[in-house]
Design an enzyme around this catalytic site. Structure first.
Site, mmCIF file in Angstrom:
data_model
loop_
_atom_site.group_PDB
_atom_site.id
_atom_site.type_symbol
_atom_site.label_atom_id
_atom_site.label_comp_id
_atom_site.label_asym_id
_atom_site.label_seq_id
_atom_site.Cartn_x
_atom_site.Cartn_y
_atom_site.Cartn_z
ATOM 1 C CE LYS A 282 -4.291 1.615 2.075
ATOM 2 N NZ LYS A 282 -5.444 1.219 2.911
ATOM 3 C CD GLU A 367 -19.261 -1.568 8.842
ATOM 4 O OE1 GLU A 367 -19.453 -2.668 8.313
ATOM 5 O OE2 GLU A 367 -18.380 -0.766 8.453
ATOM 6 N NE ARG A 395 -22.783 -3.463 3.761
ATOM 7 C CZ ARG A 395 -21.565 -3.721 3.236
ATOM 8 N NH1 ARG A 395 -20.581 -4.096 4.027
ATOM 9 N NH2 ARG A 395 -21.360 -3.578 1.929
HETATM 10 C C1 LIG Z 1 -19.056 -1.239 4.882
HETATM 11 C C2 LIG Z 1 -17.827 -0.356 4.883
HETATM 12 N N1 LIG Z 1 -17.217 -0.105 6.066
HETATM 13 C C3 LIG Z 1 -16.136 0.703 6.096
HETATM 14 C C4 LIG Z 1 -15.644 1.266 4.956
HETATM 15 C C5 LIG Z 1 -14.479 2.235 5.036
HETATM 16 N N2 LIG Z 1 -13.312 1.722 4.305
HETATM 17 C C6 LIG Z 1 -13.018 2.130 3.096
HETATM 18 S S1 LIG Z 1 -11.632 1.422 2.497
HETATM 19 C C7 LIG Z 1 -11.407 0.554 3.945
HETATM 20 C C8 LIG Z 1 -10.236 -0.343 4.122
HETATM 21 C C9 LIG Z 1 -10.237 -1.362 3.030
HETATM 22 O O1 LIG Z 1 -9.099 -2.174 3.199
HETATM 23 P P1 LIG Z 1 -8.686 -3.093 1.980
HETATM 24 O O2 LIG Z 1 -9.886 -3.775 1.462
HETATM 25 O O3 LIG Z 1 -7.575 -3.920 2.462
HETATM 26 O O4 LIG Z 1 -8.234 -2.073 0.849
HETATM 27 P P2 LIG Z 1 -6.854 -1.236 0.763
HETATM 28 O O5 LIG Z 1 -7.233 0.181 1.153
HETATM 29 O O6 LIG Z 1 -5.878 -1.868 1.661
HETATM 30 O O7 LIG Z 1 -6.457 -1.337 -0.678
HETATM 31 C C10 LIG Z 1 -12.430 0.829 4.831
HETATM 32 C C11 LIG Z 1 -12.534 0.256 6.196
HETATM 33 C C12 LIG Z 1 -16.315 0.991 3.743
HETATM 34 N N3 LIG Z 1 -15.931 1.558 2.574
HETATM 35 N N4 LIG Z 1 -17.393 0.177 3.743
#
Ligand SMILES: Cc1ncc(C[n+]2csc(CCOP(=O)(O)OP(=O)(O)O)c2C)c(N)n1
Ligand SMILES: CC(=O)[C@@H](O)[C@H](O)COP(=O)(O)O
Ligand SMILES: [Mg+2]
Length: 639
Positions: A282, A367, A395
């Site tokens: 990342k 959630e 959610r």
């Molecule tokens: C239901 C939901 N909860 C929280 C989020 C906030 N959120 C956006 S990206 C993320 C982290 C995602 O991690 P990953 O899938 O590993 O993607 P990366 O950013 O590491 O590429 C979160 C928690 C979301 N988009 N949707």
């Protein structure tokens, strides 16, 4: 723009490049991302990590016949660059500009809209079933991050995909990070797959030896088979996914386009669901983001030279005030525990966690689990405070009803990002929580107008013996800050901020609409109008006495909420008047009509729906029969 990228306006242009040219293209795209996102802001780190993966996918596949579904979709900037939208990046996440997420209206290559986590595999399964039923062609790839894989929906989909042997490919983009560090047993399992190269060697040796064992006699060969399976079970990588019925391929270097393509070819030859475990970094290619992927997950405009933000925040955010206040109250009450669903920084829960690490739980992007686990914590005698963004709290709607409200447990739900959030657009606006929580019995729901009231309301919610909700906006706080004493607010009471007696017009406001209403009232008063203002404070139970009194004494009435009008706070007031057979004076109400709110800055979008001071001023003048004088009477800069 440099050599290769300048010539790429369609996927066909990309596919004309030779493999040896793709590495250079990746460098150019990384440079493009840094140049643009340092100006506009956006999800930098996740996108720097998916440059090669996206190039490899679009170079190998034939989108949109082959379909790529992005999970969350915040990491799809390279996908947009390669599918004809690179020139739109100057308007990334801006009003009438390029969405920060896949958006079907933008391109046929955007197969599914996204923004919320853990949806891609379910969508892929559905698309595969439709393709096969309609006897169509095309490979289907879901690209899901290791964080998104902690979302329950992802496992529901893995389970079903394995069951029906869906012909899909799931690319697990594993960068060991959610927004902050990823959490959970899945994350640890992935680490074992990533970090144990000997497992690869041992696994292939064992498989070689196992397959060498000759089949001998009945029972013995049965025993041998059992030993073979036990050994395979222990050493086959990706056993978790294999048990879900997926063929596991990996771990794969997600920054090596040649290796990625090799595995895509392997996957193509496999019938049934395939999981490709791709390892990426990342923030790849930009040291400040590599070193601090959390800060650069969603970043404002920054200086490329050192990663420093161009704009420093003018004041504390509501999230920070929430985190500090929770820590302040928790000092006096050891039963208080804090819960987040993968958003420690965004909710300010990280402030509490720093002081009370043993009383803090990050459950991952989960959630539903966060809420029901919180009700378990409450049933067990603790005082859980669960912080969720409004849009993500959607959610957990059933859990709030089924586990918190019906059982009437002592849960505090801190709903952050309530109202218009701005550049994340329609998938992230926090505009439904009044409407979906107001009908739920046993809940108390309040909305603070400023930082001081947030603190008092958090204190009130924690001391309330049942499920209590407070909802507050994204961004910097209104009002002064630290009250000496925290005192409870009497449930279902409002606050008269400007006398409601003998006025030309009264305003009933709540939460983030109170301060702009005050500013609008001040300008109206400068022009000789007598204006009353009531801060309703509670969505439920309503401050009925105060509201009925206001209705009875008003010649004109304006009701405000930064929320959907349907079923929201103003609906509650109209219902109350109707139930009391109380005739309403000449009135209007401001909120969000029956539409989704597009992206744009918070100020732009509030102005769009006349929820800023000038909009409230204009609607008040309209009720006063002077709307044509708006521009004459409004002094710029009042907002
Ligand atoms: C239901 C939901 N909860 C929280 C989020 C906030 N959120 C956006 S990206 C993320 C982290 C995602 O991690 P990953 O899938 O590993 O993607 P990366 O950013 O590491 O590429 C979160 C928690 C979301 N988009 N949707
Ligand atoms: C992609 C995602 O869902 C989060 O990164 C979200 O954009 C965070 O929003 P804030 O910037 O309001 O914390
Ligand atoms: Mg990740």
């Amino acid at each position: 723009m440099s050599d290769y990228l300048a010539g790429i306006n369609t996927v066909a242009d990309l596919k004309r490049l030779k493999s040896y040219q793709l590495k250079k293209l990746a460098e150019e795209i990384r440079e493009f991302l840094l140049e643009n996102i340092s100006v506009t802001g956006g999800h930098l780190a996740s996108n720097l990590g998916t440059v090669e993966l996206t190039i490899a996918l679009h170079h190998y596949l034939n989108s949109p016949v082959d379909k790529i579904i992005w999970d969350v979709g915040h990491q799809a900037y390279t996908h947009k660059i390669l599918t004809g939208r690179k020139d739109c990046f100057t308007k990334l996440r801006q009003k009438n500009g390029l969405s920060g997420y896949p958006k079907c209206s933008e391109s046929p290559h955007d197969i599914m809209g996204a923004g919320h986590s853990s949806t891609s595999i379910s969508a892929a399964v559905g698309l595969a079933m439709a393709r096969d039923t309609l006897q169509q062609q095309g490979d289907i790839y879901a690209v899901i991050g290791d964080g998104a894989l902690t979302g329950g929906m992802a496992f529901e989909a893995l389970n079903h995909a394995g069951h029906i042997k869906a012909n899909i490919n799931v690319i697990l983009n594993d960068n060991e990070m959610s927004i902050a560090d990823n959490v959970g047993a899945v994350s640890n399992y992935l680490a074992s797959l990533r970090n144990d190269p000997t497992l690869n060697k041992v696994k292939s040796d064992i498989e070689f030896l196992i397959n060498k064992i000759p089949r001998i006699g009945g029972t013995v060969s049965g025993a041998v088979d059992r030993v073979k399976n036990a050994l395979k079970y222990t050493f086959i990588q990706g056993i978790l996914f294999e048990e879900f019925g997926f063929k596991y391929l990996g771990p794969i270097d997600g920054h090596n386009i040649v290796e990625l393509t090799h595995y895509f070819q392997q996957a193509e030859a496999i019938k049934g669901p395939v999981l490709l475990h791709v390892i990426t970094k990342k923030g790849k290619g930009y040291l400040p983001a590599e070193q601090n992927p959390d800060k650069f997950h969603g970043v404002g405009p920054f200086n490329l030279s050192d990663g420093s933000l161009k704009k420093q925040k003018s004041n504390k955010s509501y999230s920070t005030v929430f985190g500090e206040t929770l820590a302040r109250i928790a000092k006096e009450d050891p039963k208080i525990v804090g819960i987040t669903a993968a958003m420690p920084g965004g909710t300010g829960m990280s402030i509490f966690a720093a002081q009370f690490p043993d009383r803090y739980y990050d459950v991952g992007i989960a959630e539903q689990h966060a809420v029901t686990m919180s009700t378990g914590l409450a049933k067990g005698g603790l005082k859980p405070v669960c912080a969720l963004y409004s849009t993500f709290a959607q959610r957990a709607y059933d859990q709030i009803i089924h586990d918190a409200a019906i059982q009437n447990v002592d849960l505090t739900l801190a709903i952050d990002r309530a109202g218009i959030v701005g550049n994340d657009g329609e998938t992230h606006q926090g505009l439904f929580d009044f409407s979906f929580l107001r009908p739920v019995p046993n809940l108390v729901m309040m909305a603070p107008r400023d930082a001081e009231q947030l603190q008092q309301m958090l204190y009130t919610a924690i001391n309330y013996a049942g499920p209590a909700v407070l909802r507050y906006p994204r961004g910097v706080i209104n009002g002064q800050y630290q009250p000496e004493e925290l005192a409870e607010i009497k449930i279902a009471t409002a606050e008269e901020l400007l006398s409601l007696e003998d006025t030309d017009l009264n305003i009933i406001a709540i939460g983030s609409t109170v301060y702009p209403a005050q500013r609008a009232a001040a300008v109206l008063q400068q022009h000789g109008f007598k204006i009353g203002l009531l801060d309703a404070r509670f969505v439920k139970p309503l401050a009925e006495e105060d509201i009925l009194k206001t209705i009875k004494t008003s010649k004109k009435l304006l009701i405000l909420e930064e929320q959907m009008l349907a079923g929201g706070f103003s609906s509650a007031i109209l219902e109350l008047a109707a139930d009391q057979q109380l005739p309403l004076p000449d009135h209007s109400r401001l909120g969000i009509p029956d539409q989704f709110v597009q992206q744009g800055s918070m100020a732009e979008m509030k102005a769009e729906f006349e929820l800023d001071a000038k909009g409230i001023f204009k609607n008040a003048l309209a009720l006063l029969g002077k709307v044509e004088e708006v521009e004459k009477l409004w002094q710029p800069g009042q907002d």
